[in-house]
Design an enzyme around this catalytic site. Sequence first.
Site, PDB file in Angstrom:
ATOM      1  N   HIS A  83       0.953  -1.079   0.255  1.00 37.01           N
ATOM      2  CA  HIS A  83       0.071   0.016  -0.073  1.00 37.01           C
ATOM      3  C   HIS A  83       0.810   1.310  -0.212  1.00 37.01           C
ATOM      4  CE1 HIS A  83      -3.567  -2.173   0.817  1.00 37.01           C
ATOM      5  NE2 HIS A  83      -2.950  -2.706   1.651  1.00 37.01           N
TER       6      HIS A  83
ATOM      7  N   GLU B 182      -6.340 -13.017   5.348  1.00 36.33           N
ATOM      8  CA  GLU B 182      -7.218 -12.032   5.529  1.00 36.33           C
ATOM      9  C   GLU B 182      -8.288 -12.060   4.699  1.00 36.33           C
ATOM     10  OE1 GLU B 182      -4.920  -8.566   3.932  1.00 36.33           O
ATOM     11  OE2 GLU B 182      -3.903  -9.708   2.442  1.00 36.33           O
TER      12      GLU B 182
ATOM     13  N   ASP C 272      -8.753  -6.383   5.965  1.00 37.72           N
ATOM     14  CA  ASP C 272      -9.507  -7.053   4.733  1.00 37.72           C
ATOM     15  C   ASP C 272     -10.336  -8.151   5.341  1.00 37.72           C
ATOM     16  OD1 ASP C 272      -8.442  -5.866   2.237  1.00 37.72           O
ATOM     17  OD2 ASP C 272      -6.661  -5.841   3.432  1.00 37.72           O
TER      18      ASP C 272
END
Length: 271
Positions: A49, A154, A180
């Site tokens: 990210h 996740e 997530d």
Amino acid sequence: MAQVRNPVREKLLRGEAAHGVMAFEFFTPGLAPVLAAAGAEFVLLDMEHSGLGIEGVKAQCAFARAAGIVPMVRIPAPLAALIPPILDAGALGIMMPLVECADQARALVAACRYRPEGHRGLAFSLAHDHYAGGDPAAKMAAANAAVLTIALVESAAGVAAAAEIAAVPGLDMLWLGHFDLSDSLGIPGRFADPRYLAAAAALRQAALAAGKPLGWVAGDGAEAAAALRAGFRCLCIGHEVVVLRQALACAFATARAATPGQDSPGLAGLP
């Protein structure tokens, strides 16, 4: 020259706990020394990210190893082909995101281990072995004992396969990706929802049954302590952006609560 070691992996395999910080933004030369000075044992560098690239990873791994903490990296996708240059850059732990089956975990392990445990490619006198000479076989054995392999679970599919993932030989640890996971359950951010709690409990049970440590990014020290009591053993205290924002917010709130011009004892030396 002494072979590479990973004290965090050693602690986890002994059944002990380890604490660190996840990093998304402040990739400066001072990041690792500051974390080390605060008591972190590792830094988990995010490539998924953050936009962090291989040159940044290589620099941060060097800073971390010089500061005496363990550099680990979350790769940007569940693709084992992304792993080799990150290991050669000096990372001592690899987190693969969105692991949903045992085959992905096996691919992670194989990419992180030299033969006969895997098929990591050979290249020496680089960052990962401190640019030193020496016996290749000894370096390979030391690296196989040092690199921590982490499956980030996740999703609902990952939780459903958690027992099979945890059973993969050479996989060192499972990691709960709480945001997530909640999103995959259709309840993003609702961590008190019974569906999320049941999924997280199932992942903890899978790790416990396999004798594998479980990791998590806690919001603060209190959450990390509660997670440790709940069975987690590898914990990040937030990520560095959140830690800085929360510390500043608390300090600003304290400062602004004072009445301007009001005398206060114990301020000798102030103007």
